[in-house]
Scaffold this motif. Structure first.
Motif, PDB file in Angstrom:
ATOM      1  N   THR A  90      -5.120   4.188 -11.581  1.00 14.77           N
ATOM      2  CA  THR A  90      -4.015   5.097 -11.295  1.00 14.77           C
ATOM      3  C   THR A  90      -4.463   6.266 -10.428  1.00 14.77           C
ATOM      4  O   THR A  90      -5.429   6.948 -10.747  1.00 14.77           O
ATOM      5  CB  THR A  90      -3.420   5.629 -12.624  1.00 14.77           C
ATOM      6  OG1 THR A  90      -3.015   4.511 -13.425  1.00 14.77           O
ATOM      7  CG2 THR A  90      -2.232   6.524 -12.373  1.00 14.77           C
ATOM      8  N   GLN A  91      -3.740   6.468  -9.341  1.00 14.43           N
ATOM      9  CA  GLN A  91      -3.907   7.627  -8.469  1.00 14.43           C
ATOM     10  C   GLN A  91      -2.684   8.518  -8.667  1.00 14.43           C
ATOM     11  O   GLN A  91      -1.655   8.067  -9.172  1.00 14.43           O
ATOM     12  CB  GLN A  91      -4.015   7.193  -7.007  1.00 14.43           C
ATOM     13  CG  GLN A  91      -5.199   6.307  -6.714  1.00 14.43           C
ATOM     14  CD  GLN A  91      -6.505   7.059  -6.830  1.00 14.43           C
ATOM     15  OE1 GLN A  91      -6.623   8.197  -6.387  1.00 14.43           O
ATOM     16  NE2 GLN A  91      -7.477   6.432  -7.465  1.00 14.43           N
ATOM     17  N   ARG A  92      -2.785   9.763  -8.214  1.00 11.25           N
ATOM     18  CA  ARG A  92      -1.691  10.714  -8.421  1.00 11.25           C
ATOM     19  C   ARG A  92      -1.385  11.501  -7.166  1.00 11.25           C
ATOM     20  O   ARG A  92      -2.259  11.709  -6.324  1.00 11.25           O
ATOM     21  CB  ARG A  92      -2.062  11.727  -9.497  1.00 11.25           C
ATOM     22  CG  ARG A  92      -2.388  11.104 -10.812  1.00 11.25           C
ATOM     23  CD  ARG A  92      -3.024  12.106 -11.745  1.00 11.25           C
ATOM     24  NE  ARG A  92      -3.691  11.384 -12.810  1.00 11.25           N
ATOM     25  CZ  ARG A  92      -3.616  11.680 -14.081  1.00 11.25           C
ATOM     26  NH1 ARG A  92      -2.927  12.721 -14.464  1.00 11.25           N
ATOM     27  NH2 ARG A  92      -4.227  10.973 -14.984  1.00 11.25           N
TER      28      ARG A  92
ATOM     29  N   LEU B 221       0.328   4.404  -8.015  1.00  5.06           N
ATOM     30  CA  LEU B 221       0.322   5.740  -7.433  1.00  5.06           C
ATOM     31  C   LEU B 221       1.498   6.479  -8.066  1.00  5.06           C
ATOM     32  O   LEU B 221       2.656   6.092  -7.870  1.00  5.06           O
ATOM     33  CB  LEU B 221       0.462   5.688  -5.912  1.00  5.06           C
ATOM     34  CG  LEU B 221       0.561   7.027  -5.184  1.00  5.06           C
ATOM     35  CD1 LEU B 221      -0.598   7.953  -5.510  1.00  5.06           C
ATOM     36  CD2 LEU B 221       0.652   6.793  -3.682  1.00  5.06           C
TER      37      LEU B 221
ATOM     38  N   SER C  36      -4.359  10.798  -1.997  1.00  5.68           N
ATOM     39  CA  SER C  36      -4.576   9.585  -2.777  1.00  5.68           C
ATOM     40  C   SER C  36      -3.910   8.421  -2.069  1.00  5.68           C
ATOM     41  O   SER C  36      -2.960   8.597  -1.311  1.00  5.68           O
ATOM     42  CB  SER C  36      -4.045   9.750  -4.202  1.00  5.68           C
ATOM     43  OG  SER C  36      -2.709  10.161  -4.196  1.00  5.68           O
ATOM     44  N   GLN C  37      -4.434   7.233  -2.351  1.00  9.20           N
ATOM     45  CA  GLN C  37      -3.851   6.020  -1.765  1.00  9.20           C
ATOM     46  C   GLN C  37      -4.201   4.826  -2.621  1.00  9.20           C
ATOM     47  O   GLN C  37      -5.195   4.839  -3.350  1.00  9.20           O
ATOM     48  CB  GLN C  37      -4.321   5.825  -0.333  1.00  9.20           C
ATOM     49  CG  GLN C  37      -5.802   5.694  -0.151  1.00  9.20           C
ATOM     50  CD  GLN C  37      -6.184   5.692   1.330  1.00  9.20           C
ATOM     51  OE1 GLN C  37      -5.415   6.075   2.193  1.00  9.20           O
ATOM     52  NE2 GLN C  37      -7.391   5.253   1.615  1.00  9.20           N
ATOM     53  N   ILE C  38      -3.340   3.813  -2.547  1.00 11.01           N
ATOM     54  CA  ILE C  38      -3.560   2.570  -3.281  1.00 11.01           C
ATOM     55  C   ILE C  38      -3.294   1.385  -2.358  1.00 11.01           C
ATOM     56  O   ILE C  38      -2.633   1.519  -1.334  1.00 11.01           O
ATOM     57  CB  ILE C  38      -2.659   2.451  -4.531  1.00 11.01           C
ATOM     58  CG1 ILE C  38      -1.170   2.421  -4.149  1.00 11.01           C
ATOM     59  CG2 ILE C  38      -2.968   3.562  -5.528  1.00 11.01           C
ATOM     60  CD1 ILE C  38      -0.248   1.990  -5.277  1.00 11.01           C
TER      61      ILE C  38
ATOM     62  N   GLN D 188      -2.681  -1.585  -8.646  1.00 10.07           N
ATOM     63  CA  GLN D 188      -2.898  -0.158  -8.806  1.00 10.07           C
ATOM     64  C   GLN D 188      -1.560   0.569  -8.896  1.00 10.07           C
ATOM     65  O   GLN D 188      -0.530   0.023  -8.493  1.00 10.07           O
ATOM     66  CB  GLN D 188      -3.684   0.386  -7.609  1.00 10.07           C
ATOM     67  CG  GLN D 188      -5.013  -0.297  -7.394  1.00 10.07           C
ATOM     68  CD  GLN D 188      -5.656   0.130  -6.079  1.00 10.07           C
ATOM     69  OE1 GLN D 188      -4.987   0.262  -5.061  1.00 10.07           O
ATOM     70  NE2 GLN D 188      -6.956   0.339  -6.119  1.00 10.07           N
TER      71      GLN D 188
ATOM     72  N   LEU E  62       4.240   2.103  -6.570  1.00  3.89           N
ATOM     73  CA  LEU E  62       4.462   3.525  -6.371  1.00  3.89           C
ATOM     74  C   LEU E  62       5.480   3.915  -7.435  1.00  3.89           C
ATOM     75  O   LEU E  62       6.556   3.305  -7.523  1.00  3.89           O
ATOM     76  CB  LEU E  62       5.024   3.808  -4.979  1.00  3.89           C
ATOM     77  CG  LEU E  62       5.504   5.235  -4.738  1.00  3.89           C
ATOM     78  CD1 LEU E  62       4.358   6.234  -4.841  1.00  3.89           C
ATOM     79  CD2 LEU E  62       6.189   5.350  -3.382  1.00  3.89           C
TER      80      LEU E  62
ATOM     81  N   SER F  13       0.452   5.900  -0.006  1.00  3.11           N
ATOM     82  CA  SER F  13      -0.440   7.064   0.029  1.00  3.11           C
ATOM     83  C   SER F  13       0.366   8.349  -0.092  1.00  3.11           C
ATOM     84  O   SER F  13       1.562   8.380   0.164  1.00  3.11           O
ATOM     85  CB  SER F  13      -1.250   7.089   1.327  1.00  3.11           C
ATOM     86  OG  SER F  13      -0.394   7.276   2.444  1.00  3.11           O
TER      87      SER F  13
ATOM     88  N   ASN G 278       0.854  -1.188   0.000  1.00  3.24           N
ATOM     89  CA  ASN G 278       0.000   0.000   0.000  1.00  3.24           C
ATOM     90  C   ASN G 278       0.885   1.231   0.000  1.00  3.24           C
ATOM     91  O   ASN G 278       2.053   1.169   0.372  1.00  3.24           O
ATOM     92  CB  ASN G 278      -1.006   0.006   1.163  1.00  3.24           C
ATOM     93  CG  ASN G 278      -0.340   0.040   2.514  1.00  3.24           C
ATOM     94  OD1 ASN G 278       0.337   1.006   2.857  1.00  3.24           O
ATOM     95  ND2 ASN G 278      -0.514  -1.017   3.289  1.00  3.24           N
TER      96      ASN G 278
END
Length: 147
Positions: free
Chosen positions: A120-122, A74, A21-23, A72, A28, A12, A10
């Motif tokens: 995808t998170q940023r 990040l 944001s977090q995954i 995922q 990463l 964030s 994980n």
């Protein structure tokens, strides 16, 4: 472009005390646009990241990509990956793309990952971010499109 990939259980990004944001399991990706990079460079890097076999298969061998696992990503802007430490003790960052181009290519890279089917998170470009992660393995890789 340059990227530092960390396989995580994980991760964030927090800005001003709030989680932005977090995954869960995935990658990463710290990414830096270099002077002279363009949209094709961002696409090339995203394609490479999406296909790298960094995750274990049923036999425990690293034969699965983030696409294979449904992981995922990040994506965090990190201009300091352009550091030149060849002279003296203070790093120089003149090889990084200018901020307006850096932002555009950072966004293009993240968009390309998403378009390839990777959730995808940023982070927030240019912000003072606190990045938290649990590195799985640890597995950390350095990538450059000029390699």
């Amino acid at each position: 472009m340059r990227a530092l990939l960390q396989r995580v259980t994980n991760a964030s990004v927090t800005v001003n005390g709030k989680i932005l944001s977090q995954i869960d399991a995935g990658l990463l990706v710290l990414v830096c646009a270099m002077d002279g990079d363009d949209d094709a460079t961002a696409q090339k890097l995203a394609n490479k990241v999406s296909k790298l076999r960094l995750f274990a298969d049923d036999a425990g061998k690293t034969n699965r990509s983030i696409l294979d696992t449904g992981g995922q990503a990040l994506v965090v802007s990190q201009f300091t990956l352009a550091a030149d430490t060849s002279r003296g003790n203070r790093p120089g960052f003149s090889r990084a793309a200018p901020p307006d181009i850096g932002r555009t290519l950072y966004e293009a890279f993240a968009d390309n990952l998403s378009d390839l089917g990777i959730p995808t998170q940023r982070g927030q470009f240019g912000a003072d971010m606190a990045v938290a992660l649990i590195n799985d393995g640890p597995m950390t890789l350095w990538l450059g499109t000029d390699d």
